[in-house]
Design a protein around this motif. Structure first.
Motif, mmCIF file in Angstrom:
data_model
loop_
_atom_site.group_PDB
_atom_site.id
_atom_site.type_symbol
_atom_site.label_atom_id
_atom_site.label_comp_id
_atom_site.label_asym_id
_atom_site.label_seq_id
_atom_site.Cartn_x
_atom_site.Cartn_y
_atom_site.Cartn_z
ATOM 1 N N MET A 1 8.236 -7.527 12.492
ATOM 2 C CA MET A 1 8.092 -7.030 11.115
ATOM 3 C C MET A 1 7.141 -7.929 10.339
ATOM 4 S SD MET A 1 10.966 -6.430 8.142
ATOM 5 C CE MET A 1 11.685 -5.013 8.952
ATOM 6 N N ARG A 2 6.103 -7.329 9.747
ATOM 7 C CA ARG A 2 5.127 -8.098 8.987
ATOM 8 C C ARG A 2 5.584 -8.232 7.535
ATOM 9 N NH1 ARG A 2 0.345 -6.420 8.163
ATOM 10 N NH2 ARG A 2 -0.733 -8.390 8.474
ATOM 11 N N THR A 3 5.477 -9.455 7.027
ATOM 12 C CA THR A 3 5.990 -9.767 5.700
ATOM 13 C C THR A 3 4.897 -10.360 4.829
ATOM 14 O OG1 THR A 3 8.208 -10.223 6.570
ATOM 15 C CG2 THR A 3 7.681 -11.121 4.403
ATOM 16 N N LEU A 4 4.829 -9.884 3.587
ATOM 17 C CA LEU A 4 3.955 -10.449 2.570
ATOM 18 C C LEU A 4 4.819 -11.254 1.601
ATOM 19 C CD1 LEU A 4 1.240 -10.664 1.004
ATOM 20 C CD2 LEU A 4 1.871 -8.491 -0.130
ATOM 21 N N VAL A 5 4.536 -12.535 1.483
ATOM 22 C CA VAL A 5 5.254 -13.404 0.548
ATOM 23 C C VAL A 5 4.324 -13.712 -0.618
ATOM 24 C CG1 VAL A 5 6.416 -15.606 0.198
ATOM 25 C CG2 VAL A 5 6.641 -14.418 2.388
ATOM 26 N N LEU A 6 4.761 -13.363 -1.825
ATOM 27 C CA LEU A 6 3.973 -13.559 -3.040
ATOM 28 C C LEU A 6 4.610 -14.657 -3.879
ATOM 29 C CD1 LEU A 6 3.356 -9.792 -3.899
ATOM 30 C CD2 LEU A 6 1.765 -11.386 -2.797
ATOM 31 N N TRP A 7 3.932 -15.784 -3.953
ATOM 32 C CA TRP A 7 4.460 -16.971 -4.629
ATOM 33 C C TRP A 7 4.023 -17.047 -6.089
ATOM 34 C CZ3 TRP A 7 7.828 -20.181 -2.263
ATOM 35 C CH2 TRP A 7 7.867 -20.218 -0.861
ATOM 36 N N ASP A 8 4.951 -17.416 -6.957
ATOM 37 C CA ASP A 8 4.617 -17.952 -8.269
ATOM 38 C C ASP A 8 4.163 -19.402 -8.047
ATOM 39 O OD1 ASP A 8 4.652 -18.258 -11.183
ATOM 40 O OD2 ASP A 8 6.442 -19.485 -10.835
ATOM 41 N N ALA A 104 2.257 -20.834 9.758
ATOM 42 C CA ALA A 104 2.130 -20.894 11.215
ATOM 43 C C ALA A 104 2.553 -19.594 11.890
ATOM 44 C CB ALA A 104 2.974 -22.052 11.753
ATOM 45 N N ARG A 105 3.098 -18.666 11.124
ATOM 46 C CA ARG A 105 3.593 -17.414 11.694
ATOM 47 C C ARG A 105 2.547 -16.318 11.574
ATOM 48 N NH1 ARG A 105 9.898 -16.566 11.253
ATOM 49 N NH2 ARG A 105 9.104 -14.541 11.923
ATOM 50 N N GLU A 106 2.325 -15.616 12.666
ATOM 51 C CA GLU A 106 1.321 -14.543 12.668
ATOM 52 C C GLU A 106 1.810 -13.296 11.942
ATOM 53 O OE1 GLU A 106 0.106 -13.742 16.633
ATOM 54 O OE2 GLU A 106 -0.876 -15.695 16.911
ATOM 55 N N ASP A 107 3.119 -13.182 11.731
ATOM 56 C CA ASP A 107 3.668 -11.988 11.089
ATOM 57 C C ASP A 107 3.873 -12.171 9.585
ATOM 58 O OD1 ASP A 107 5.697 -13.854 11.445
ATOM 59 O OD2 ASP A 107 7.235 -12.360 11.887
ATOM 60 N N VAL A 108 3.331 -13.250 9.005
ATOM 61 C CA VAL A 108 3.499 -13.529 7.580
ATOM 62 C C VAL A 108 2.143 -13.773 6.933
ATOM 63 C CG1 VAL A 108 4.475 -15.100 5.855
ATOM 64 C CG2 VAL A 108 5.788 -14.540 7.907
ATOM 65 N N VAL A 109 1.927 -13.151 5.772
ATOM 66 C CA VAL A 109 0.780 -13.441 4.916
ATOM 67 C C VAL A 109 1.318 -13.980 3.599
ATOM 68 C CG1 VAL A 109 -1.143 -12.459 3.591
ATOM 69 C CG2 VAL A 109 -0.736 -11.718 5.954
ATOM 70 N N GLN A 110 0.733 -15.063 3.119
ATOM 71 C CA GLN A 110 1.154 -15.647 1.852
ATOM 72 C C GLN A 110 0.039 -15.505 0.814
ATOM 73 O OE1 GLN A 110 3.734 -19.403 2.364
ATOM 74 N NE2 GLN A 110 2.273 -19.546 4.063
ATOM 75 N N HIS A 163 -5.116 -6.897 5.025
ATOM 76 C CA HIS A 163 -4.338 -7.325 6.190
ATOM 77 C C HIS A 163 -3.593 -6.194 6.892
ATOM 78 C CE1 HIS A 163 -5.030 -11.558 5.229
ATOM 79 N NE2 HIS A 163 -4.715 -11.288 3.980
ATOM 80 N N GLY A 164 -3.560 -5.011 6.296
ATOM 81 C CA GLY A 164 -2.803 -3.924 6.886
ATOM 82 C C GLY A 164 -1.426 -3.773 6.262
ATOM 83 N N ARG A 165 -0.667 -2.847 6.777
ATOM 84 C CA ARG A 165 0.629 -2.493 6.185
ATOM 85 C C ARG A 165 1.660 -3.598 6.406
ATOM 86 N NH1 ARG A 165 5.266 0.043 8.122
ATOM 87 N NH2 ARG A 165 6.430 1.187 6.520
ATOM 88 N N PHE A 166 2.485 -3.823 5.370
ATOM 89 C CA PHE A 166 3.602 -4.763 5.448
ATOM 90 C C PHE A 166 4.912 -3.994 5.393
ATOM 91 C CE2 PHE A 166 0.119 -7.182 3.607
ATOM 92 C CZ PHE A 166 0.139 -8.331 4.388
ATOM 93 N N GLU A 167 5.831 -4.370 6.277
ATOM 94 C CA GLU A 167 7.155 -3.748 6.246
ATOM 95 C C GLU A 167 8.038 -4.368 5.176
ATOM 96 O OE1 GLU A 167 5.182 -2.590 9.721
ATOM 97 O OE2 GLU A 167 5.729 -4.673 9.224
ATOM 98 N N SER A 168 7.723 -5.608 4.776
ATOM 99 C CA SER A 168 8.535 -6.308 3.786
ATOM 100 C C SER A 168 7.631 -7.067 2.831
ATOM 101 C CB SER A 168 9.491 -7.290 4.481
ATOM 102 O OG SER A 168 10.216 -8.063 3.530
ATOM 103 N N VAL A 169 7.946 -6.993 1.522
ATOM 104 C CA VAL A 169 7.250 -7.776 0.504
ATOM 105 C C VAL A 169 8.290 -8.591 -0.256
ATOM 106 C CG1 VAL A 169 5.777 -7.743 -1.540
ATOM 107 C CG2 VAL A 169 5.448 -6.031 0.261
ATOM 108 N N VAL A 170 8.022 -9.885 -0.395
ATOM 109 C CA VAL A 170 8.957 -10.796 -1.054
ATOM 110 C C VAL A 170 8.247 -11.473 -2.219
ATOM 111 C CG1 VAL A 170 10.519 -12.758 -0.770
ATOM 112 C CG2 VAL A 170 10.064 -11.228 1.172
ATOM 113 N N VAL A 171 8.842 -11.400 -3.400
ATOM 114 C CA VAL A 171 8.317 -12.075 -4.585
ATOM 115 C C VAL A 171 9.204 -13.278 -4.865
ATOM 116 C CG1 VAL A 171 7.962 -11.903 -7.072
ATOM 117 C CG2 VAL A 171 7.265 -10.019 -5.580
ATOM 118 N N VAL A 172 8.582 -14.457 -5.009
ATOM 119 C CA VAL A 172 9.321 -15.702 -5.213
ATOM 120 C C VAL A 172 8.898 -16.331 -6.536
ATOM 121 C CG1 VAL A 172 10.019 -17.894 -4.182
ATOM 122 C CG2 VAL A 172 9.158 -16.041 -2.709
ATOM 123 N N GLY A 173 9.875 -16.644 -7.392
ATOM 124 C CA GLY A 173 9.539 -17.282 -8.659
ATOM 125 C C GLY A 173 10.741 -17.909 -9.315
#
Length: 226
Positions: A1-8, A104-110, A163-173
């Motif tokens: 599962m590919r995940t996009l992590v969006l940081w504050d 270091a993970r290929e399934d995560v974009v930050q 980067h293509g489609r993400f199955e999960s998006v996480v917002v951190v703040g």
């Protein structure tokens, strides 16, 4: 599962408490030559929202042109302070470790959802060598809109296009504004109680996960990844 992590950034990854007041005061003097008499509440706000309130409170019209001049003055202040930023702030506990772990993970974009202007975001993170694993190109920045949920939409759209489609998006703040913006778009929201808001306040705002800080890298990684 590919995940996009969006940081504050501020009070989530780094702490530059007090620098905003000085930059705003100096930018005000540069743009219109008047002294500071009002400072808006910064946490969770976008730079465009803050600039409009700030200019209005000082009796200055807040047209898009005037706001852009103000942004240019803020950028100039950041440029001047850039060499000193490592001594003007600090990286929060665990921030380097979790950025590196996810990087270091290929399934995560930050990437970022931050109220900062793009150049300020880069400077603030690069001062503590936190920029290597962040895709700045696809972030949602405070110059875009007064409304933080617009920044989340921009970051998701741009990240997906690149980067293509993400199955999960996480917002951190660290603020209820961060949480509300993520919830608006159906993302997983993670509240980090390292800012002006308590864990209880973040929970009341609807955050799916509450972290006291980022210091426990394995626990943070489990919270961010499905």
């Amino acid at each position: 599962m590919r995940t996009l992590v969006l940081w504050d950034i501020d009070l989530t990854l780094v702490d530059y408490s007090g620098i905003g007041r000085r930059w705003y005061a100096e930018a005000l003097a540069t743009v219109v030559g008047v002294p500071l008499k009002h400072l808006p509440s910064f946490p969770g706000r976008t730079e465009r929202s803050l600039a409009r309130e700030f200019l209005t409170a000082h009796g200055i019209e807040h047209s898009d042109e005037r706001v852009e001049h103000f942004f240019a003055a803020l950028t100039e202040q950041a440029e001047q302070d850039r060499p000193a930023l490592p001594s003007l702030g600090r990286a929060l506990a665990g921030a380097p470790e979790i950025l590196s772990e996810l990087g270091a993970r290929e399934d995560v974009v930050q990437s970022l959802v931050t109220g900062n202007l793009p150049v300020l975001a880069n400077y603030k993170l690069a001062a503590f060598d936190l920029h290597h694993h962040i895709d700045f190109e696809t972030g949602g920045y405070g110059s875009l809109s007064e409304h933080r949920h617009d920044l989340v939409a921009a970051a998701i759209t741009q990240s997906s296009a690149k980067h293509g489609r993400f199955e999960s998006v996480v917002v951190v703040g660290d603020t209820p504004h961060d949480v509300a913006a993520g919830l608006h778009h159906g993302t997983t929201t993670v509240g980090v109680a390292t800012g002006r808001f308590t864990a209880d306040q973040l929970a009341e705002s609807g955050a799916h996960v509450i972290l006291p800080d980022l210091s426990d890298t394995p626990a943070v990684a489990r919270a961010l990844l499905p």
